[in-house]
Write an enzyme that holds these catalytic residues in place. Structure first.
Site, PDB file in Angstrom:
ATOM      1  N   TRP A  81       0.790  -1.226   0.000  1.00  0.00           N
ATOM      2  CA  TRP A  81       0.000   0.000   0.000  1.00  0.00           C
ATOM      3  C   TRP A  81       0.828   1.284   0.000  1.00  0.00           C
ATOM      4  CZ3 TRP A  81      -4.659   0.597  -1.584  1.00  0.00           C
ATOM      5  CH2 TRP A  81      -5.257   1.845  -1.427  1.00  0.00           C
ATOM      6  N   LYS A 137      -4.991  -9.135   6.886  1.00  0.00           N
ATOM      7  CA  LYS A 137      -5.179  -7.765   7.391  1.00  0.00           C
ATOM      8  C   LYS A 137      -6.652  -7.436   7.205  1.00  0.00           C
ATOM      9  CE  LYS A 137      -3.863  -3.049   5.968  1.00  0.00           C
ATOM     10  NZ  LYS A 137      -2.842  -2.311   5.199  1.00  0.00           N
ATOM     11  N   ASP A 156      -9.397  -4.581   7.459  1.00  0.00           N
ATOM     12  CA  ASP A 156      -9.611  -3.137   7.522  1.00  0.00           C
ATOM     13  C   ASP A 156     -10.967  -2.837   8.168  1.00  0.00           C
ATOM     14  OD1 ASP A 156      -8.721  -0.552   7.006  1.00  0.00           O
ATOM     15  OD2 ASP A 156      -8.121  -1.039   4.952  1.00  0.00           O
ATOM     16  N   TRP A 198      -7.145   1.618  12.653  1.00  0.00           N
ATOM     17  CA  TRP A 198      -6.420   2.903  12.782  1.00  0.00           C
ATOM     18  C   TRP A 198      -6.556   3.491  14.181  1.00  0.00           C
ATOM     19  CZ3 TRP A 198     -11.216   3.385  10.005  1.00  0.00           C
ATOM     20  CH2 TRP A 198     -11.224   2.664   8.812  1.00  0.00           C
ATOM     21  N   ARG A 247      -3.537  -1.900  14.265  1.00  0.00           N
ATOM     22  CA  ARG A 247      -3.110  -0.542  13.926  1.00  0.00           C
ATOM     23  C   ARG A 247      -3.515   0.394  15.055  1.00  0.00           C
ATOM     24  NH1 ARG A 247      -2.929   0.863   8.525  1.00  0.00           N
ATOM     25  NH2 ARG A 247      -3.136   3.004   9.261  1.00  0.00           N
ATOM     26  N   ASP A 261      -3.214   6.217   8.642  1.00  0.00           N
ATOM     27  CA  ASP A 261      -2.175   5.765   7.718  1.00  0.00           C
ATOM     28  C   ASP A 261      -0.911   6.626   7.828  1.00  0.00           C
ATOM     29  OD1 ASP A 261      -4.098   4.003   6.954  1.00  0.00           O
ATOM     30  OD2 ASP A 261      -4.104   4.553   4.838  1.00  0.00           O
TER      31      ASP A 261
HETATM   32  C1  GLA Z   1      -6.669   1.681   4.820  1.00  0.00           C
HETATM   33  C2  GLA Z   1      -5.478   1.015   5.498  1.00  0.00           C
HETATM   34  C3  GLA Z   1      -4.303   1.021   4.549  1.00  0.00           C
HETATM   35  C4  GLA Z   1      -4.673   0.295   3.260  1.00  0.00           C
HETATM   36  C5  GLA Z   1      -5.891   0.944   2.661  1.00  0.00           C
HETATM   37  C6  GLA Z   1      -6.454   0.165   1.489  1.00  0.00           C
HETATM   38  O1  GLA Z   1      -6.416   3.018   4.583  1.00  0.00           O
HETATM   39  O2  GLA Z   1      -5.173   1.705   6.680  1.00  0.00           O
HETATM   40  O3  GLA Z   1      -3.185   0.420   5.139  1.00  0.00           O
HETATM   41  O4  GLA Z   1      -4.923  -1.061   3.541  1.00  0.00           O
HETATM   42  O5  GLA Z   1      -6.952   1.043   3.604  1.00  0.00           O
HETATM   43  O6  GLA Z   1      -7.530   0.862   0.949  1.00  0.00           O
END
Ligand code: GLA
Length: 536
Positions: free
Chosen positions: A67, A179, A181, A215, A232, A236
């Site tokens: 990413w 992973k 999200d 996040w 997380r 990001d």
């Molecule tokens: C989020 C995640 C990123 C990535 C994007 C993909 O923003 O935090 O690490 O995986 O989605 O769209």
């Protein structure tokens, strides 16, 4: 926040609750909300951490995800294969990096039957085929999904309402890491949702590293250790392709505050690294890597591994820094004091009684500072050796402390010990994680395949212990050799088998000899095709 996406994908509440969205936006810009004084015991938190059962990620996972450098569009099978090849060729595999795969790379859609269907335009071998390729290189397979109705870009389906069948698909594709999200999840209870996904994974029968990606939303550090292996903690680290040094440092300072929540099998994840991305100096690359090692963060590289500069490879493969990250005690280092220009990061005892220490310089000029032994967990009178983890030089024995110095955005990263010996903990690699055998019912020969597992750390390991309950009776496994290099010999007996495809997942465990701590379990696949004729 994520500048590459329309705001409403990430914060749908914006339209309905302006105040809530404003608070979220603020959190996204400044890192997560400060952790409360005491962990909140949510119903999902059991006495057991999830990793105690599956033995996965007892040290922070290491790998690569697309990413940070690529974003979505160029992700396809060719790219992932090239990166996996580069990970091996660059020496990163030998330094411990293993997990590789697409992120939100438009890998699958949902078919009319409700099942996930691989996107064969982008991934012509299918998602099982890509996994087989990655396993064949001695790497581990990582995939991506979302806990909501759709992924962040909305280009892929999320798992909401399909948790069981989707986790079964990831298991069938032989994923080792997923992973998950948190986009498009409005109205969902975060703890219940990720718990349900954890149960679905266990029901699918394939242990894998579960990486929660909210996040920092929902304070996952308080409850996610019972469900997965890493979470997380922040927004990001950068928009795709645009490394942002100031944002990376903000993330590091938000993440270090959560140190008490981390430990073997449960890691705070300040996001994939930006080491080696355009726009960073070599010094910044070293500093970022040092911080991630110090914080026991998952070391997931986010740069283009094809054609890396030698200086970038040297950073990513610095085994003495990786030793701090992969330390079996699993302590997260944190800030002990911060005078605004210089911060001392300590609190990371290592498995041999030594300690890792980092001084980060954020002032405008080069500075020097004396680190006192009492500040880092030793006595002033101790005579200590100091290992510079970047120049690989040792000084000492010194009493009282040591003076170190560096320029702006640089870090002094050292290991301090009573002994002039700085062992590297186990760093495990394998020549393959997949054995594919073919046999005929009528064939008296028992086909066999071998996996060679090597420890790049300094200690000799005892023999790996096979968990015989982990695989069926048509397979027998023995471990040969000892010390740094051991062979897993896999023999098949077709007695009683009929024509068909068979699969076994073998689990082996070991213990780190200096600390006596359990090491991450090693898993690999044995595929067997039984034909009804005579084997050709
Ligand atoms: C989020 C995640 C990123 C990535 C994007 C993909 O923003 O935090 O690490 O995986 O989605 O769209």
């Amino acid at each position: 926040m994520i500048p590459h996406k329309p705001l409403f994908f990430r914060f749908p509440a914006f339209a309905v609750a302006l105040a809530a969205a404003a608070a979220l936006l603020l959190a996204a810009c400044t890192g997560p909300a400060a952790p409360p004084e005491k962990p909140v015991q949510s119903p999902a938190v059991s006495a057991k951490f999830h990793a105690e059962g599956d033995g996965l990620a007892l040290t922070p996972p290491m790998g690569w995800y697309p990413w940070n450098i690529f974003g979505q569009e160029p992700q396809n099978e060719k790219l992932i294969r090239e990166i996996a090849d580069a990970l091996v060729a660059s020496g990163m595999k030998n330094a411990g990096y293993a997990y590789v795969g697409p992120d939100e790379g438009i890998c699958f859609s949902r078919g009319a039957d409700g099942l996930l269907t691989p996107n064969l335009q982008r991934y012509p071998s299918g998602l099982r085929g890509l996994g087989d390729y990655i396993h064949g290189l001695g790497l581990k397979y990582a995939l991506y999904t979302d806990a909501g109705s759709k992924t962040c870009s909305t280009a892929m389906p999320g798992t909401k309402g399909n948790e069981q069948v989707d986790m079964k698909s990831f298991a069938d594709w032989r994923a080792d890491y997923i992973k998950i999200d948190w986009c498009n999840s409005e109205g969902q209870d975060i703890v219940k949702t990720y718990s349900l996904l954890g149960q679905a994974q266990r029901a699918a029968g394939r242990p894998l590293v579960h990486s929660l990606c909210s996040w920092g939303d929902g304070y996952p550090w308080q409850w996610a250790g019972a469900i997965g292996h890493m979470w997380r903690t922040t927004s990001d680290i950068c928009a795709p392709g645009a490394a942002d040094w100031a944002r990376a440092l903000r993330i590091a300072f938000a993440n270090e505050k959560l140190a008490d929540y981390a430990g073997p099998g449960r890691w705070n994840d300040p996001d994939m690294m930006i080491v080696g991305m355009p726009g960073l100096t070599d010094a910044q690359n070293r500093t970022l890597f040092s911080l991630w090692c110090m914080m026991a963060s998952p070391l997931i590289a986010g740069n283009d591994l094809r054609g890396m500069a030698p200086a970038t490879i040297a950073v990513l493969t610095n085994l003495e820094a990786i030793a701090v990250n992969q330390d079996p005690l699993g302590k997260q280092g944190h800030v002990v004091w911060n005078d605004g220009n210089i911060s001392l990061w300590a609190g990371k005892p290592l498995f041999d009684g030594s300690r890792a220490v980092l001084l980060l310089y954020q002032g405008k000029h080069r500075a020097e500072k004396k680190i006192l032994w009492e500040e880092i967990g030793f006595a002033a009178s101790d005579a200590l050796y100091v290992r510079n983890l970047w120049t690989h030089e040792t000084s000492g024995p010194l009493t009282g402390g040591v003076t170190v110095g560096a320029g702006p955005d640089e870090a002094s990263f050292i290991r301090v010990s009573k002994s002039n010996d700085f062992p590297i903990p186990p760093i495990i690699t394998a020549d393959t994680y997949r054995i594919a055998l073919r046999a005929a019912v009528s064939d008296p020969q028992a086909p066999a395949g071998t996996i060679t597992v090597t420890n790049k750390g300094s200690a000799e390991l005892g023999p790996w212990k096979i968990d015989r309950k982990s695989f069926p009776s048509w397979l027998s496994v023995s471990v040969e050799g000892g010390g740094k290099r051991q062979m897993f010999v896999n023999r098949v007996s077709t007695a009683g088998l009929t024509k068909g495809a068979y699969h076994a997942l073998v689990r082996a465990d070991n213990v780190e000899p200096i600390s006596g701590r359990p090491m991450s379990a090693l898993y690999y696949d044995v595929e067997l095709e039984v034909t009804d004729g005579v084997r050709k």
